[in-house]
Design a protein around this motif. Structure first.
Motif, PDB file in Angstrom:
ATOM      1  N   ILE A  67       0.759  -1.170   0.521  1.00  0.00           N
ATOM      2  CA  ILE A  67      -0.172  -0.163  -0.012  1.00  0.00           C
ATOM      3  C   ILE A  67       0.622   0.593   0.224  1.00  0.00           C
ATOM      4  N   SER A  68       0.506   2.303  -0.994  1.00  0.00           N
ATOM      5  CA  SER A  68       1.866   3.591  -0.932  1.00  0.00           C
ATOM      6  C   SER A  68       0.825   3.912  -2.092  1.00  0.00           C
ATOM      7  N   HIS A  69       0.926   5.306  -1.034  1.00  0.00           N
ATOM      8  CA  HIS A  69       0.948   6.885  -2.337  1.00  0.00           C
ATOM      9  C   HIS A  69       2.473   7.260  -3.133  1.00  0.00           C
ATOM     10  N   ASN A  70       3.152   6.533  -3.241  1.00  0.00           N
ATOM     11  CA  ASN A  70       4.856   6.979  -3.794  1.00  0.00           C
ATOM     12  C   ASN A  70       4.699   6.068  -5.559  1.00  0.00           C
ATOM     13  N   LEU A  71       4.558   6.492  -6.012  1.00  0.00           N
ATOM     14  CA  LEU A  71       4.146   5.842  -7.704  1.00  0.00           C
ATOM     15  C   LEU A  71       5.495   5.234  -7.938  1.00  0.00           C
ATOM     16  N   SER A  72       6.224   6.196  -7.675  1.00  0.00           N
ATOM     17  CA  SER A  72       7.998   5.542  -7.660  1.00  0.00           C
ATOM     18  C   SER A  72       8.391   4.428  -6.984  1.00  0.00           C
ATOM     19  N   VAL A  73       8.132   4.136  -5.767  1.00  0.00           N
ATOM     20  CA  VAL A  73       7.758   3.061  -5.299  1.00  0.00           C
ATOM     21  C   VAL A  73       7.486   2.010  -5.844  1.00  0.00           C
ATOM     22  N   VAL A  74       6.594   2.544  -5.849  1.00  0.00           N
ATOM     23  CA  VAL A  74       5.335   1.698  -7.120  1.00  0.00           C
ATOM     24  C   VAL A  74       6.214   0.593  -8.385  1.00  0.00           C
ATOM     25  N   ARG A  75       6.445   1.504  -8.999  1.00  0.00           N
ATOM     26  CA  ARG A  75       6.673   1.519 -10.085  1.00  0.00           C
ATOM     27  C   ARG A  75       8.117   0.435  -9.288  1.00  0.00           C
ATOM     28  N   TYR A  76       8.588   0.829  -8.858  1.00  0.00           N
ATOM     29  CA  TYR A  76      10.312  -0.105  -8.366  1.00  0.00           C
ATOM     30  C   TYR A  76       9.459  -1.501  -8.151  1.00  0.00           C
ATOM     31  N   ILE A  77       8.841  -1.471  -6.997  1.00  0.00           N
ATOM     32  CA  ILE A  77       8.297  -2.319  -6.658  1.00  0.00           C
ATOM     33  C   ILE A  77       7.216  -3.894  -6.961  1.00  0.00           C
ATOM     34  N   SER A  78       6.116  -3.387  -7.615  1.00  0.00           N
ATOM     35  CA  SER A  78       5.142  -4.286  -7.942  1.00  0.00           C
ATOM     36  C   SER A  78       4.859  -4.753  -9.222  1.00  0.00           C
ATOM     37  N   ASP A  79       4.335  -6.202  -9.249  1.00  0.00           N
ATOM     38  CA  ASP A  79       3.795  -6.420  -9.981  1.00  0.00           C
ATOM     39  C   ASP A  79       2.661  -5.849 -11.169  1.00  0.00           C
ATOM     40  N   HIS A  80       1.571  -5.747  -9.890  1.00  0.00           N
ATOM     41  CA  HIS A  80       0.192  -5.546 -10.637  1.00  0.00           C
ATOM     42  C   HIS A  80      -0.317  -4.473  -8.938  1.00  0.00           C
ATOM     43  N   VAL A  81      -0.930  -3.721 -10.197  1.00  0.00           N
ATOM     44  CA  VAL A  81      -1.268  -1.900  -9.859  1.00  0.00           C
ATOM     45  C   VAL A  81      -2.426  -1.961  -9.262  1.00  0.00           C
ATOM     46  N   TYR A  82      -3.139  -1.707  -8.567  1.00  0.00           N
ATOM     47  CA  TYR A  82      -4.746  -0.980  -8.384  1.00  0.00           C
ATOM     48  C   TYR A  82      -4.915   0.642  -7.796  1.00  0.00           C
ATOM     49  N   VAL A  83      -5.792   1.110  -8.119  1.00  0.00           N
ATOM     50  CA  VAL A  83      -5.521   2.379  -8.651  1.00  0.00           C
ATOM     51  C   VAL A  83      -6.435   2.638  -7.470  1.00  0.00           C
ATOM     52  N   MET A  84      -6.705   3.249  -6.674  1.00  0.00           N
ATOM     53  CA  MET A  84      -7.665   3.310  -5.372  1.00  0.00           C
ATOM     54  C   MET A  84      -8.568   4.897  -5.570  1.00  0.00           C
ATOM     55  N   TYR A  85      -9.804   5.291  -5.482  1.00  0.00           N
ATOM     56  CA  TYR A  85     -10.709   6.907  -5.480  1.00  0.00           C
ATOM     57  C   TYR A  85     -12.023   6.580  -4.674  1.00  0.00           C
ATOM     58  N   LEU A  86     -11.903   7.177  -4.108  1.00  0.00           N
ATOM     59  CA  LEU A  86     -12.472   7.149  -2.217  1.00  0.00           C
ATOM     60  C   LEU A  86     -13.584   5.106  -2.634  1.00  0.00           C
ATOM     61  N   GLY A  87     -12.717   4.863  -2.523  1.00  0.00           N
ATOM     62  CA  GLY A  87     -13.433   3.581  -1.330  1.00  0.00           C
ATOM     63  C   GLY A  87     -13.585   2.178  -3.032  1.00  0.00           C
ATOM     64  N   ASN A  88     -13.242   2.932  -3.968  1.00  0.00           N
ATOM     65  CA  ASN A  88     -13.096   2.335  -5.097  1.00  0.00           C
ATOM     66  C   ASN A  88     -11.989   2.040  -5.626  1.00  0.00           C
ATOM     67  N   ILE A  89     -12.028   1.428  -6.806  1.00  0.00           N
ATOM     68  CA  ILE A  89     -10.966   0.419  -7.064  1.00  0.00           C
ATOM     69  C   ILE A  89     -10.767   1.340  -9.218  1.00  0.00           C
ATOM     70  N   VAL A  90     -10.452   1.998  -9.235  1.00  0.00           N
ATOM     71  CA  VAL A  90     -10.936   2.314 -10.575  1.00  0.00           C
ATOM     72  C   VAL A  90      -9.628   1.879 -12.009  1.00  0.00           C
ATOM     73  N   GLU A  91      -8.680   1.515 -11.209  1.00  0.00           N
ATOM     74  CA  GLU A  91      -8.308   0.623 -12.577  1.00  0.00           C
ATOM     75  C   GLU A  91      -7.148  -0.179 -11.956  1.00  0.00           C
ATOM     76  N   LYS A  92      -6.893  -1.300 -12.742  1.00  0.00           N
ATOM     77  CA  LYS A  92      -5.964  -1.940 -12.714  1.00  0.00           C
ATOM     78  C   LYS A  92      -5.192  -2.609 -14.030  1.00  0.00           C
ATOM     79  N   ALA A  93      -3.773  -2.932 -13.722  1.00  0.00           N
ATOM     80  CA  ALA A  93      -3.084  -3.438 -14.939  1.00  0.00           C
ATOM     81  C   ALA A  93      -1.955  -3.888 -14.002  1.00  0.00           C
ATOM     82  N   GLU A  94      -1.290  -4.513 -14.924  1.00  0.00           N
ATOM     83  CA  GLU A  94       0.529  -4.898 -14.827  1.00  0.00           C
ATOM     84  C   GLU A  94       1.168  -3.583 -14.644  1.00  0.00           C
ATOM     85  N   THR A  95       1.638  -3.616 -13.662  1.00  0.00           N
ATOM     86  CA  THR A  95       2.601  -2.741 -13.587  1.00  0.00           C
ATOM     87  C   THR A  95       3.478  -1.434 -15.149  1.00  0.00           C
ATOM     88  N   ARG A  96       3.878  -2.006 -15.215  1.00  0.00           N
ATOM     89  CA  ARG A  96       4.713  -2.166 -17.020  1.00  0.00           C
ATOM     90  C   ARG A  96       3.355  -1.100 -18.032  1.00  0.00           C
TER      91      ARG A  96
END
Lengths: 345, 325
Positions: free
Chosen positions: B215-244
């Motif tokens: 869980i993070s708000h730092n996108l640079s860190v997320v890009r470095y460490i993750s395989d998949h990204v979920y973007v959350m806005y006000l209690g909802n997932i708005v987008e999900k994809a592989e990090t790249r």
């Protein structure tokens, strides 16, 4: 040669604590040119905020400025009396801090707090007289009435809030800090800082607490204000991204000393000090795919008992024998590029 | 693509509403919809990142998955077992497999307990080790995270922030978990130390086969460490994809503005800025339809009426937006 607005020379600040003397600043020197945005970057405890506090002479006990000069517009701020400093703070040099909630008074409205700064520093007799004559139709008035003065101050407050693009400035004037969101509070702080048209504005981690989208709004606002007001900026941050996007020149601080100082583009394209290089290698980039992060080994030293010689030598991959003995001086190795390292001796 | 069997954690339509008021005589005045119908699938051995701004519900989601907060409704399957059907005792056993590392290592460690007691506590609680065996295990864990014997009997306040986070990680590893929720593990650390911790987490994942929810708000860190990204806005997932994919091709207007707002440490880079107006609305009374529509530069009439569903627009790339249908 650009005109120097502020020159800090060999600044030393100690904090006298029970545990010992913390040498928070150990001979810090830099120059800020008129009209530029100067960045001060470094990690926690490196002395960035103490430097800002020293410029405003706000170092409190147990801290003390023990040596150095801070020349602002040709005069040494360290030789000024407390009364003269009060005149300067807020009117010529203003500061915006990291956490607006600690610096805003919770029991005063935003309008009252900004008005306080304006009343303290600005003579609004002329404006008030104009209001008296034109709007109250009191043409014979020699001195403005209190009502007219209040109105003049209020207009200036509103103007300041409009400058920072506060939505509904009229409403915000009568609101208390807790009624505003973090981003709005920071806007109010900036409005207060620019309300007297300072020549020099210090932003001490002003966007660190904010979310990225709000941070973006504030950064755009600051850039815009700099152009409109023509003031000089000092931006203190730990975020190399903010430095890259907002600053013309930057000084990298480490453990109470300036490690390197140069134009921003140069710092990123040709960093000389091993600490600067380490710092840049340790930041993940949102634009690049796979980059192996190279952390700097160890951690920031304790400043009560800092390492002798160069304060970075215990963590430095290129440390030599001399580094643990002699403290390297900050010297210019290329035009406009200063570095404090024995590698470039 | 990975097969369905590789899913270690599946969250279906998870909701967590916090009631407001409703204390004693006062009438209940509404709910904070912190998590409002979230679906997640996390694959074994990967790092799934959950990004969003403060107040979007990412921490609540992380804690609800571990049942540290009881959800209002929904299902959580861990290795096929529905966690919400487990009794307290069963859940306790289950938690041996799932651990949490929190943002602030200062408050996550008891100042009166030595490092040995803190790191060894899970082993004692679950009756796994004691005495000499406990000491041996704790030492092994500390070495694993780059600390040593000399740190065993010290107290948390004697350590720097980075070292404290290492202690927290050692404690989370004590029960050999399969899954760890990392809630902003590096956001209170300096960049040079942050890099140390990120690399440590990567090494541990490789060596122990761990699965992370980062869980993070730092996108640079997320890009470095993750395989998949979920973007959350006000209690909802708005987008999900592989990090790249998501960094290359962000689809949701919120993701795009979020990504373009990050300051990039490269002074020569010229980017088109997508500025975003306004601020995050309150989760107490979220906007109808798409929750992002009041701030969205591309909002249409339908956005204020109908809530968009998360749907796949490209293989593996899901987005909840009316622009893509």
């Amino acid at each position: 040669m650009p005109e120097v607005l502020l020159r800090v020379k060999n600044l030393r600040v100690n904090f006298y604590t029970y545990a010992g003397v913390v040498k928070a600043l150990d001979g810090v020197s830099f120059e800020i040119y008129k009209g530029e945005a100067f960045g001060l970057v470094g990690e926690t405890g490196c002395g960035k905020s103490v430097t800002a506090a020293s410029i405003l002479r706000l170092v409190d006990k147990p801290g003390r400025i023990v040596d150095g000069e801070i020349i602002f517009e040709g005069e040494d701020l360290l030789k000024k009396s407390e009364r003269e400093m009060r005149e300067i703070r807020g009117s010529k040099i203003a500061i915006v801090f990291q956490d607006p909630m600690t610096y805003l008074n919770p029991v005063l409205t935003i309008g009252d707090q900004i008005a306080e700064t304006i009343r303290e520093h600005q003579d609004l007799t002329v404006e008030a007289l104009e209001i008296e004559r034109n709007e109250y139709h009191n043409t014979s008035a020699e001195k403005p009435s209190k009502k007219a003065l209040r109105e003049a101050v209020l207009r200036r407050v509103e103007e300041a809030l409009k400058m920072v693009r506060m939505p509904d400035p009229r409403v915000v004037i009568d609101q208390y800090p807790h009624e505003l969101s973090g981003g709005m509070r920071q806007r109010a702080m900036i409005a207060m800082a620019i309300s007297c048209n300072p020549k020099f504005l210090i932003l001490d981690e002003a966007t660190t607490f904010l979310d990225v989208t709000i941070q973006r709004q504030i950064l755009e606002l600051v850039k815009d204000l700099k152009d409109r007001l023509g003031c000089t900026l000092m931006i203190i941050t730990h975020d190399m991204g903010i430095i890259a996007e907002t600053c013309d020149r930057v000084a990298v601080m480490y453990a109470g000393t300036i490690a390197e100082c140069a134009e921003t583009k140069r710092i990123f394209s040709k960093p000389l000090h091993p600490y600067t290089r380490g710092l840049l290698d340790a930041i993940p980039l949102p634009t690049e795919d796979v980059k192996v992060l190279k952390p700097i080994p160890g951690f920031v030293p304790n400043l009560i008992n800092p390492p002798p010689g160069c304060r970075f030598h215990p963590r430095c991959p290129e440390a030599m024998e001399v580094c643990s003995r002699v403290k390297p001086e900050l010297r210019e190795v290329e035009p406009g590029h200063q570095v404090a390292c024995h590698l470039y001796g | 693509m990975k097969s369905g069997e590789d899913v270690i954690l599946r969250v279906v339509n998870l909701k967590k509403y916090f009631p407001l008021g409703g204390w004693f005589f006062k009438r209940r005045s509404g709910y904070v919809k912190a998590v409002d119908g979230v679906d997640l699938e996390i694959y074994r051995g990967e790092t799934a990142a959950l990004v969003g701004e403060s107040g979007c519900g990412k921490t609540t989601l992380g804690r609800t998955i571990l049942r540290l907060i009881e959800p209002t409704s929904g299902e959580i399957y861990f290795e096929g077992v529905n966690l919400l059907k487990l009794s307290k005792g069963e859940m306790r056993k289950m938690r041996m497999n799932m651990q949490l590392v929190q943002q602030d290592p200062q408050s996550a460690l008891d100042p009166r307990m030595t490092v040995k007691a803190s790191v060894g506590e899970p082993l004692v609680v679950h009756g796994i080790a004691r005495g000499r065996e406990l000491r041996r295990r704790v030492l092994h864990l500390l070495r694993r995270v780059g600390l040593g014997e000399e740190h065993m009997n010290r107290f948390p306040q004697e350590f720097s922030g980075g070292q404290r986070q290492r202690i927290c990680i050692a404690r989370a590893l004590a029960l050999n978990p399969k899954f760890i929720v990392l809630d902003e593990p590096t956001s209170s650390l300096d960049v040079s130390v942050q890099a140390q911790i990120l690399n440590l987490l990567k090494d541990l994942q490789r060596d122990l086969g761990l699965t992370y929810l980062f869980i993070s708000h730092n996108l640079s860190v997320v890009r470095y460490i993750s395989d998949h990204v979920y973007v959350m806005y006000l209690g909802n997932i708005v987008e999900k994809a592989e990090t790249r994919e998501i960094f290359k091709n962000p689809l949701h207007p919120y993701t795009r503005t979020l990504f373009s707002a990050v300051p990039i440490p490269d002074p020569n880079l010229k980017r088109k800025r997508l500025s975003i107006k306004g601020e995050v609305p309150s989760a107490i009374d979220p906007p109808p339809g798409c929750r992002f529509h009041p701030r969205c530069p591309e909002a249409m009439e339908v956005c204020s009426r109908v809530k968009p569903e998360l749907r796949e627009v490209e293989p593996g790339h899901q987005v909840a937006c009316h622009l893509y249908r």
